[in-house]
Design a protein around this motif. Structure first.
Motif, short mmCIF file in Angstrom:
data_model
loop_
_atom_site.label_atom_id
_atom_site.label_comp_id
_atom_site.label_asym_id
_atom_site.label_seq_id
_atom_site.Cartn_x
_atom_site.Cartn_y
_atom_site.Cartn_z
N ALA A 64 94.45 -67.87 -78.94
CA ALA A 64 95.59 -67.39 -79.53
C ALA A 64 95.42 -65.75 -79.93
O ALA A 64 94.16 -65.48 -80.37
N GLY A 65 96.43 -65.19 -79.64
CA GLY A 65 96.35 -63.61 -79.87
C GLY A 65 95.80 -62.69 -78.52
O GLY A 65 95.93 -61.49 -79.01
N ASN A 66 95.20 -63.31 -77.69
CA ASN A 66 94.88 -62.56 -76.69
C ASN A 66 95.56 -62.79 -75.38
O ASN A 66 96.21 -63.77 -75.09
N PRO A 67 95.95 -61.56 -74.85
CA PRO A 67 96.79 -61.93 -73.69
C PRO A 67 96.36 -62.22 -72.36
O PRO A 67 94.94 -62.37 -72.13
N ARG A 68 97.24 -63.10 -71.80
CA ARG A 68 96.80 -63.87 -70.50
C ARG A 68 97.77 -63.31 -69.40
O ARG A 68 98.84 -63.30 -69.67
#
Length: 327
Positions: free
Chosen positions: A164-168
């Protein structure tokens, strides 16, 4: 006009400089809601990089803890999909070169995996930090089999950690005009629900399918109208640098109104959104919530010019006012 200026310049009527100019944060894509709310925002070139403490979010007027992270950052996890089918033909070397360049120029902390779109789709390099093994895997790719693009994209998503909160993101380099049978809306919905941005560099003559598939994910399509892939790759890197992921906790009661602001010294970019229920359908119209980075830049510069003119007028009125006060 002159009387108005003289009145403003009179003692006690001096103008007060306004705060930062507020402009719409028009490039907003609201991803499907789960344990947190995620928005992909597209800011103007002149505002990048966005400081981590610049974001503020309120839900129904109540401040919320929020984070803002560049998509193209050390936190990025990306799956790179290469059209390695027989149909790729002479375009394969250019796609491999473009993918290698992206890997080499990505931020040092980026984690990337490599998938070949062929029969069957295959993982050529597992998710890893650093470009060396990925570049070696790219250099060994040979065309074979047929495209199974939808399956290749699914395989690439499976390589990405859910943090959560990290770009993919998934970046697809292809000559195909579509994903091989999957409707664009279905593909967009599947990736958006996974909170994965879809970026497509396509040499196909018709890229309308990819425009519809990428927009709802916060991603983009970069058509390649001539043989070199480099201009399209430059557009991908440039556009991703202006995209940011904003995350905040899911409100207890949905739907809920939310206000998002990015605060800079001279300008504030703001957007109001309605956080829908967790079962709300993904809006699949192409380009939903997005404006081009060029237009955002024009809007930002216009706001800054207006602010500068206001300050100049205020300064002039202050000078005239001081003259009046001495008379």
């Amino acid at each position: 006009m002159v009387l108005a200026v003289l009145w403003l310049a009179a003692p006690g009527a001096a103008a007060v400089p306004a705060g930062p100019t507020t402009v719409p944060l028009a490039g907003v894509t609201l991803l499907p809601v789960d344990s947190h709310v995620s928005l992909v925002v597209n800011v103007a070139d002149g505002t990048a990089p966005v400081p981590p403490d610049s974001v503020s979010v309120t839900v129904a007027g109540v401040p919320q803890p929020a984070t803002v992270v560049p998509v193209l950052s050390d936190q990025l996890a990306v799956g790179i999909v290469i059209d390695a089918s027989r149909a790729a033909g002479g375009g394969l070397p250019a796609r491999l070169s473009a993918a290698a360049r992206f890997v080499l120029e990505a931020p040092a902390g980026t984690h990337a995996a490599l998938v070949a779109d062929t029969t069957p789709p295959a993982v050529l390099a597992k998710l890893q930090q650093g470009p060396d093994d990925l570049v070696r895997a790219l250099s060994a790719v040979q065309p074979r089999g047929d495209r199974h693009t939808a399956d290749a994209l699914t395989l690439a998503v499976r390589q990405l950690p859910a943090t959560a909160g990290n770009p993919r993101a998934v970046i697809l380099y292809t000559g195909a005009a579509d994903a091989g049978g999957a409707a664009s809306a279905d593909l967009a919905t599947r990736l958006a629900r996974e909170h994965v941005l879809l970026v497509v560099v396509s040499t196909a003559d018709d890229t309308r399918y990819w425009s519809k598939a990428t927009g709802p994910t916060g991603g983009l399509v970069a058509p390649v109208r001539t043989s070199p892939v480099v201009p399209a790759l430059d557009r991908v890197a440039t556009t991703l640098r202006t995209r940011y992921l904003i995350t905040f906790p899911t409100p207890a009661h949905l739907p809920a109104p939310a206000s998002v602001r990015l605060n800079f010294p001279d300008v504030t970019m703001s957007a109001d959104v309605v956080v829908p229920g967790k079962d709300a359908p993904v809006r699949a119209e192409p380009g939903h919530g997005l404006v081009s980075s060029a237009w955002m830049t024009v809007m930002l510069w216009a706001a800054l010019i207006v602010g500068a003119l206001a300050l100049l007028i205020w300064g002039a009125l202050e000078m005239v006012g001081s003259v009046f006060r001495r008379m």
